[in-house]
Design an enzyme around this catalytic site. Structure first.
Site: not given
Ligand SMILES: O=C(O)C1=C[C@@H](OP(=O)(O)O)[C@@H](O)[C@H](O)C1
Ligand SMILES: C=C(OP(=O)(O)O)C(=O)O
Length: 458
Positions: A39, A190, A338
């Site tokens: 990012r 997602s 995750e």
């Protein structure tokens, strides 16, 4: 750019996972966050002035992101920072990347590897370039969903050629600018679809209003990370948390500031090391654990504590202590998907059953993680069943064998955790950990060597 695996790795290589002789006792410095680094790179590339990323993660996913931005004309210089370059963060200097924004150009070709952040976050950037940008990657990248990004960009004014499946390969025909405006997407497969549109939105003519329609959104902390980082770069973002509508995000058009960003350690990659404390009844300290963070890995403090460990955050970092006894857990991991592979490995070594829920979308990650975890743990003698939205794990005595990893870094680190307690676990293609963690085998053996050294001292 040297010294990092930039390919998916070698499937024939088997790494004998070391067993732990006793309780681990080590301090492990975990490299920077993948999600923050990628990012940070995009926001710096879109800024109106140069910026710094300090202690960035240098791994396959972040090097692919840097290479892609360079291919579109962005300058990224790697330096080793010292005091002269300004604050190097809590532990002083270290590696730093200087990002110099420039006009975004096509034609360009982008290799996304198997990085969700690269394949989803960059198409909106490419739409701002002044020519065609072709995207392709590992075979798995052709199977991972991208329809949310492709459909939204088309609705916002971009021209994209794909083969009609809503997946890679594809070409974004950048027109030098994008109208932007309101768009509806189903991001239930997602969260990266939402983050993708928000990250580039300050540079769209009208900004963006993203409205999520469909089933529940996964990985909300990662969307919060996007919003926080946009705001820190000077963007105006409206969210439900700021009194706006649920499932709606608005980003106003504006210039972005060049920041001096210190990247936090990757808390999801801290998971196998904290798990080592759990599994061996030992103690692991992770320096620079942030007091406040949007990283989902921070939830490990709560999850592993519920499974029987204890943690303490001090000036030295997060110290996690295990007792060697692990309790099974019934947990909804929808927001922190995750973390699943390592939690599943710990659960397979527990003394009671675990149920992991809310993670059907993991079937679309680097591999089908639910199928892979069930199959591989069962081949070592375990009893793991896939449910509609997760895994049910009944601990059984495990034995050695080959643990296949399907080019999934988190399958490999989960296997290493099992190997601490089970003799003869051979991890296929451990090099695949380089997706987000450079030299995982070195860090792992460093943790075990530090344990031996501290045992000899006492
Ligand atoms: O935005 C991000 O940096 C990420 C979002 C999540 O993706 P999904 O929402 O697809 O699970 C997470 O699993 C991935 O590792 C990183
Ligand atoms: C899902 C993951 O990665 P990606 O960014 O490729 O989606 C992950 O790292 O667990």
């Amino acid at each position: 750019m040297t010294g990092i695996e930039t390919s998916p790795g070698d499937h024939t290589a088997l790494w004998p996972a070391p067993t732990a002789d006793g309780a681990v006792d080590a301090t492990v410095t975990v490299p920077g966050s993948k999600s923050v680094t990628n990012r940070g790179l995009i926001l710096a590339a879109l800024a109106a002035e140069p910026g710094w990323l300090r202690r960035p993660l240098r791994s396959r996913d972040t090097l692919l992101m840097a290479a892609a931005l360079r291919a579109m004309g962005v300058g990224i210089e790697e330096t080793v920072s010292d005091g002269a370059l300004g604050s190097g963060g809590p532990s002083g200097g270290g590696e730093a990347w200087r990002v110099i924004p420039a006009g975004l150009h096509g034609p360009a070709t982008i290799d996304v590897g198997n990085a969700g952040t690269v394949m989803r976050f960059l198409p909106p950037v490419a739409a701002l370039a002044d020519g065609p940008v072709h995207f392709d990657g590992d075979p798995r990248s052709h199977e991972r969903p991208l329809n949310g990004v492709i459909d939204a960009l088309r609705a916002l004014g971009a021209r994209i050629d794909d083969d009609g499946r809503g997946a890679l390969p594809m070409t974004v025909h950048g027109g030098g600018a994008l109208d932007g405006g309101p768009v509806r997407i189903d991001a239930s497969s997602s969260s990266q679809f939402v983050s993708s549109l928000l990250l580039s939105a300050p540079r769209f003519n009208q900004g963006v209003e993203v409205r999520h329609i469909g089933a529940a959104l996964p990985s909300l902390p990662h969307i919060r990370m996007t919003v926080d980082m946009l705001r820190a770069a000077g963007a105006r973002v409206d969210t439900a948390e700021a009194g706006g509508e649920r499932g709606v995000w608005r980003v106003a058009p504006s210039a972005l500031l060049g920041r001096d960003l210190v990247v936090e350690p990757d808390l999801s990659n801290a998971a196998p090391f904290l798990a080592a404390a759990m599994v061996t009844g030992g103690r692991v300290t992770i320096p620079d654990w942030p007091e406040r963070t949007t990283q989902p890995g921070d939830e490990l403090r709560r999850i592993f504590t519920e499974m029987g460990g204890a943690c303490e955050l001090t000036d030295a970092g997060l110290t996690f202590t295990g007792t060697g006894r692990i309790t099974g857990i019934d947990a909804d991991l929808h927001e922190v998907g995750e973390l699943t592979p390592v939690i599943a490995a710990v659960a397979a070594l527990a003394d009671s059953e675990s149920v992991l829920r809310g993670i059907a979308h993991l079937r679309l990650h680097e591999t089908d993680r639910l199928a892979a975890l069930a199959k591989e743990i069962n081949e070592l003698g375990g009893d793991v069943a896939e449910t509609e939205d997760g895994l049910r794990i009944r601990p059984r005595p495990l034995h050695g064998g080959i643990f296949h990893t399907y080019e999934d870094h988190r399958l490999a680190t989960a296997a290493a955790v099992l190997g601490l307690a089970v003799d003869g676990v051979l991890v296929e293609n451990v090099a695949t950990t380089a997706k987000t963690l450079p030299d995982f085998p070195g860090l792992w053996s460093g943790m075990l060597d530090a344990t031996t050294t501290s045992a000899r001292r006492s």
